[in-house]
Design a protein around this motif. Sequence first.
Motif, PDB file in Angstrom:
ATOM      1  N   GLN A 211      -0.812  13.402   2.863  1.00  0.00           N
ATOM      2  CA  GLN A 211      -0.757  14.570   1.988  1.00  0.00           C
ATOM      3  C   GLN A 211      -2.170  15.009   1.620  1.00  0.00           C
ATOM      4  OE1 GLN A 211       2.158  14.976  -1.466  1.00  0.00           O
ATOM      5  NE2 GLN A 211       0.309  14.295  -2.521  1.00  0.00           N
ATOM      6  N   TYR A 212      -2.435  16.309   1.729  1.00  0.00           N
ATOM      7  CA  TYR A 212      -3.705  16.903   1.329  1.00  0.00           C
ATOM      8  C   TYR A 212      -3.393  18.036   0.349  1.00  0.00           C
ATOM      9  CZ  TYR A 212      -5.204  14.968   5.922  1.00  0.00           C
ATOM     10  OH  TYR A 212      -5.440  14.188   7.025  1.00  0.00           O
ATOM     11  N   HIS A 213      -3.999  18.012  -0.832  1.00  0.00           N
ATOM     12  CA  HIS A 213      -3.845  19.068  -1.833  1.00  0.00           C
ATOM     13  C   HIS A 213      -5.246  19.635  -2.063  1.00  0.00           C
ATOM     14  CE1 HIS A 213      -2.223  20.237  -6.100  1.00  0.00           C
ATOM     15  NE2 HIS A 213      -2.256  21.260  -5.275  1.00  0.00           N
ATOM     16  N   GLU A 235      -2.290   3.819  16.219  1.00  0.00           N
ATOM     17  CA  GLU A 235      -2.988   2.922  17.137  1.00  0.00           C
ATOM     18  C   GLU A 235      -3.321   1.591  16.481  1.00  0.00           C
ATOM     19  OE1 GLU A 235      -4.513   1.427  20.542  1.00  0.00           O
ATOM     20  OE2 GLU A 235      -3.415   3.320  20.302  1.00  0.00           O
ATOM     21  N   ASN A 236      -3.540   1.594  15.164  1.00  0.00           N
ATOM     22  CA  ASN A 236      -4.066   0.406  14.490  1.00  0.00           C
ATOM     23  C   ASN A 236      -3.117  -0.181  13.444  1.00  0.00           C
ATOM     24  OD1 ASN A 236      -7.066   0.349  15.492  1.00  0.00           O
ATOM     25  ND2 ASN A 236      -6.686   2.490  14.934  1.00  0.00           N
ATOM     26  N   ASP A 237      -1.841   0.147  13.507  1.00  0.00           N
ATOM     27  CA  ASP A 237      -0.847  -0.378  12.571  1.00  0.00           C
ATOM     28  C   ASP A 237      -1.237  -0.073  11.130  1.00  0.00           C
ATOM     29  OD1 ASP A 237       1.418  -1.593  11.633  1.00  0.00           O
ATOM     30  OD2 ASP A 237       0.759  -3.646  12.015  1.00  0.00           O
ATOM     31  N   ASN A 238      -1.656   1.143  10.909  1.00  0.00           N
ATOM     32  CA  ASN A 238      -2.053   1.650   9.596  1.00  0.00           C
ATOM     33  C   ASN A 238      -2.875   0.661   8.776  1.00  0.00           C
ATOM     34  OD1 ASN A 238      -2.380   3.213   7.323  1.00  0.00           O
ATOM     35  ND2 ASN A 238      -0.455   2.574   6.418  1.00  0.00           N
ATOM     36  N   PRO A 239      -4.188   0.583   9.062  1.00  0.00           N
ATOM     37  CA  PRO A 239      -5.040  -0.316   8.294  1.00  0.00           C
ATOM     38  C   PRO A 239      -5.531   0.281   6.973  1.00  0.00           C
ATOM     39  CG  PRO A 239      -6.333   0.778   9.967  1.00  0.00           C
ATOM     40  CD  PRO A 239      -4.918   1.275  10.150  1.00  0.00           C
ATOM     41  N   ILE A 240      -5.126   1.505   6.638  1.00  0.00           N
ATOM     42  CA  ILE A 240      -5.632   2.187   5.448  1.00  0.00           C
ATOM     43  C   ILE A 240      -5.034   1.558   4.193  1.00  0.00           C
ATOM     44  CG2 ILE A 240      -5.811   4.377   4.213  1.00  0.00           C
ATOM     45  CD1 ILE A 240      -5.540   5.798   6.925  1.00  0.00           C
ATOM     46  N   GLU A 241      -5.898   1.087   3.310  1.00  0.00           N
ATOM     47  CA  GLU A 241      -5.472   0.497   2.047  1.00  0.00           C
ATOM     48  C   GLU A 241      -5.786   1.436   0.893  1.00  0.00           C
ATOM     49  OE1 GLU A 241      -7.230  -3.343   1.650  1.00  0.00           O
ATOM     50  OE2 GLU A 241      -6.266  -4.159   3.455  1.00  0.00           O
ATOM     51  N   ASN A 242      -5.144   1.195  -0.234  1.00  0.00           N
ATOM     52  CA  ASN A 242      -5.363   2.033  -1.403  1.00  0.00           C
ATOM     53  C   ASN A 242      -6.835   2.046  -1.793  1.00  0.00           C
ATOM     54  OD1 ASN A 242      -4.039   3.733  -3.301  1.00  0.00           O
ATOM     55  ND2 ASN A 242      -4.290   2.166  -4.880  1.00  0.00           N
ATOM     56  N   TRP A 260     -13.634  10.899   2.362  1.00  0.00           N
ATOM     57  CA  TRP A 260     -12.520  11.269   1.490  1.00  0.00           C
ATOM     58  C   TRP A 260     -11.753  10.010   1.094  1.00  0.00           C
ATOM     59  CZ3 TRP A 260     -10.480  15.894   4.891  1.00  0.00           C
ATOM     60  CH2 TRP A 260     -11.348  16.985   4.728  1.00  0.00           C
ATOM     61  N   LYS A 261     -11.370   9.944  -0.171  1.00  0.00           N
ATOM     62  CA  LYS A 261     -10.688   8.770  -0.710  1.00  0.00           C
ATOM     63  C   LYS A 261      -9.186   8.854  -0.467  1.00  0.00           C
ATOM     64  CE  LYS A 261     -10.440   6.012  -4.956  1.00  0.00           C
ATOM     65  NZ  LYS A 261     -10.879   5.935  -6.378  1.00  0.00           N
ATOM     66  N   CYS A 262      -8.576   7.712  -0.151  1.00  0.00           N
ATOM     67  CA  CYS A 262      -7.136   7.635   0.141  1.00  0.00           C
ATOM     68  C   CYS A 262      -6.425   6.867  -0.977  1.00  0.00           C
ATOM     69  CB  CYS A 262      -6.904   6.903   1.464  1.00  0.00           C
ATOM     70  SG  CYS A 262      -7.699   7.666   2.883  1.00  0.00           S
ATOM     71  N   CYS A 263      -5.350   7.443  -1.496  1.00  0.00           N
ATOM     72  CA  CYS A 263      -4.566   6.784  -2.529  1.00  0.00           C
ATOM     73  C   CYS A 263      -3.080   6.878  -2.181  1.00  0.00           C
ATOM     74  CB  CYS A 263      -4.798   7.437  -3.897  1.00  0.00           C
ATOM     75  SG  CYS A 263      -6.473   7.222  -4.531  1.00  0.00           S
ATOM     76  N   TYR A 264      -2.380   5.798  -2.384  1.00  0.00           N
ATOM     77  CA  TYR A 264      -0.942   5.777  -2.134  1.00  0.00           C
ATOM     78  C   TYR A 264      -0.221   6.376  -3.341  1.00  0.00           C
ATOM     79  CZ  TYR A 264      -1.299   3.038   2.130  1.00  0.00           C
ATOM     80  OH  TYR A 264      -1.563   2.632   3.422  1.00  0.00           O
ATOM     81  N   GLU A 265       0.577   7.404  -3.091  1.00  0.00           N
ATOM     82  CA  GLU A 265       1.265   8.115  -4.153  1.00  0.00           C
ATOM     83  C   GLU A 265       2.644   8.554  -3.680  1.00  0.00           C
ATOM     84  OE1 GLU A 265      -1.060  11.372  -5.543  1.00  0.00           O
ATOM     85  OE2 GLU A 265      -2.779  10.129  -6.138  1.00  0.00           O
ATOM     86  N   GLU A 266       3.380   9.198  -4.578  1.00  0.00           N
ATOM     87  CA  GLU A 266       4.638   9.844  -4.228  1.00  0.00           C
ATOM     88  C   GLU A 266       4.349  11.286  -3.840  1.00  0.00           C
ATOM     89  OE1 GLU A 266       8.037  10.806  -7.141  1.00  0.00           O
ATOM     90  OE2 GLU A 266       8.633   8.881  -6.255  1.00  0.00           O
ATOM     91  N   SER A 267       5.083  11.800  -2.883  1.00  0.00           N
ATOM     92  CA  SER A 267       4.817  13.133  -2.355  1.00  0.00           C
ATOM     93  C   SER A 267       5.018  14.223  -3.401  1.00  0.00           C
ATOM     94  CB  SER A 267       5.719  13.409  -1.159  1.00  0.00           C
ATOM     95  OG  SER A 267       7.080  13.390  -1.548  1.00  0.00           O
ATOM     96  N   LEU A 268       4.279  15.325  -3.225  1.00  0.00           N
ATOM     97  CA  LEU A 268       4.431  16.490  -4.075  1.00  0.00           C
ATOM     98  C   LEU A 268       5.548  17.412  -3.598  1.00  0.00           C
ATOM     99  CD1 LEU A 268       0.658  17.414  -4.491  1.00  0.00           C
ATOM    100  CD2 LEU A 268       2.123  16.273  -6.164  1.00  0.00           C
ATOM    101  N   ILE A 269       5.762  17.427  -2.279  1.00  0.00           N
ATOM    102  CA  ILE A 269       6.731  18.331  -1.674  1.00  0.00           C
ATOM    103  C   ILE A 269       7.904  17.514  -1.139  1.00  0.00           C
ATOM    104  CG2 ILE A 269       7.093  20.129   0.065  1.00  0.00           C
ATOM    105  CD1 ILE A 269       5.093  20.981  -1.999  1.00  0.00           C
ATOM    106  N   GLN A 270       9.103  18.052  -1.294  1.00  0.00           N
ATOM    107  CA  GLN A 270      10.304  17.389  -0.771  1.00  0.00           C
ATOM    108  C   GLN A 270      10.190  17.191   0.741  1.00  0.00           C
ATOM    109  OE1 GLN A 270      12.534  20.865  -2.114  1.00  0.00           O
ATOM    110  NE2 GLN A 270      13.406  21.075  -0.047  1.00  0.00           N
ATOM    111  N   ASP A 277      -2.287  10.046  -0.162  1.00  0.00           N
ATOM    112  CA  ASP A 277      -2.905  11.282  -0.628  1.00  0.00           C
ATOM    113  C   ASP A 277      -4.400  11.216  -0.320  1.00  0.00           C
ATOM    114  OD1 ASP A 277      -2.530  13.790  -2.519  1.00  0.00           O
ATOM    115  OD2 ASP A 277      -4.397  12.792  -3.088  1.00  0.00           O
ATOM    116  N   ILE A 278      -4.874  12.190   0.433  1.00  0.00           N
ATOM    117  CA  ILE A 278      -6.278  12.210   0.848  1.00  0.00           C
ATOM    118  C   ILE A 278      -7.036  13.187  -0.033  1.00  0.00           C
ATOM    119  CG2 ILE A 278      -7.866  12.687   2.744  1.00  0.00           C
ATOM    120  CD1 ILE A 278      -5.705  11.754   4.665  1.00  0.00           C
TER     121      ILE A 278
END
Length: 296
Positions: A211-213, A235-242, A260-270, A277-278
């Motif tokens: 998600q990008y806002h 490709e990398n089994d999602n290595p992105i951490e909070n 850009w910082k990555c944070c795990y969140e709940e989506s804004l859009i259905q 969230d990037i």
Amino acid sequence: METYKQDLTQKEDKGTIFMMQLLMEDACQMPQQSDIERVLKKHLGDDMELCSYSDKVAGIAVTKYKAEYEEGNVAPMLSIFKCMEFDGKRIDSITRSQMWDCPEHDEILDSCRYHVLASDMLGAVMQYKERADMLMDYLEALVELFPACKAVYFVNSGKMFTAEAIRSHNIPHDDRFIYFAVNVRFFSIQDSPAMIVDTVGMEALDMPDLQYHFHGMDPNFVVNHAYNVLSYMYENDNPIENNNTIDGIADGEMSDKVLWKCCYEESLIQPVRAVIDINMGELASGVRSTADEDDN
């Protein structure tokens, strides 16, 4: 420009079943048992078994893969259901607005009065690349098995492709799932310069969506960034951490000069689902809203 109302009661089914609707203008019969076996073996290999067959449903065990449960390992199952009536009006306006890969989607949804539903079972506990390979091989088999198919609607992501585009594609093997089954969407926020780019469909691989806002950037650059990040995750089994950072965009291209910082969140859009969230730094839109969205 049409305005779409949010419905945050919609929640994503946790990827337990992956569903594809093969859309057709006229009703068709269940293919012959011998044809199902021949075509599926051509695409999925000999390690499969047609374990049930009738005019209502065909069940296929893909024995070269294993779904791992505490009780033991079992083969994932593929199902082909009988042709049934289809009402394209049930595909809502938000979903239709995001069918970028099928410009003729309205015509197809209005003219196709029948569909064949194809799905998998037990796939959610497979190794994610094996599930992706199996589903895309299955897709290619289905559009061969049903020559009258006009388009395939991917229920989990709301994406659509014409059957001919699938039959004639030259997408690299490992890129097929992201290309066909994961939708990258774009929304502009009503009465605001803010925009949202997000993805739907990664849940089938037990991975979060993106998600990008943001504001002040060509959304096409952000869409390309999303596809690049999805490919990296795959490709990398999602290595992105909070709170990890990833390369952002400079001059329209991914660049390590911008982080850009990555944070795990709940989506804004259905539908409501887990997303990464990037945060696009100075281009990030600070106050998130559940206001109405306009499509581009």
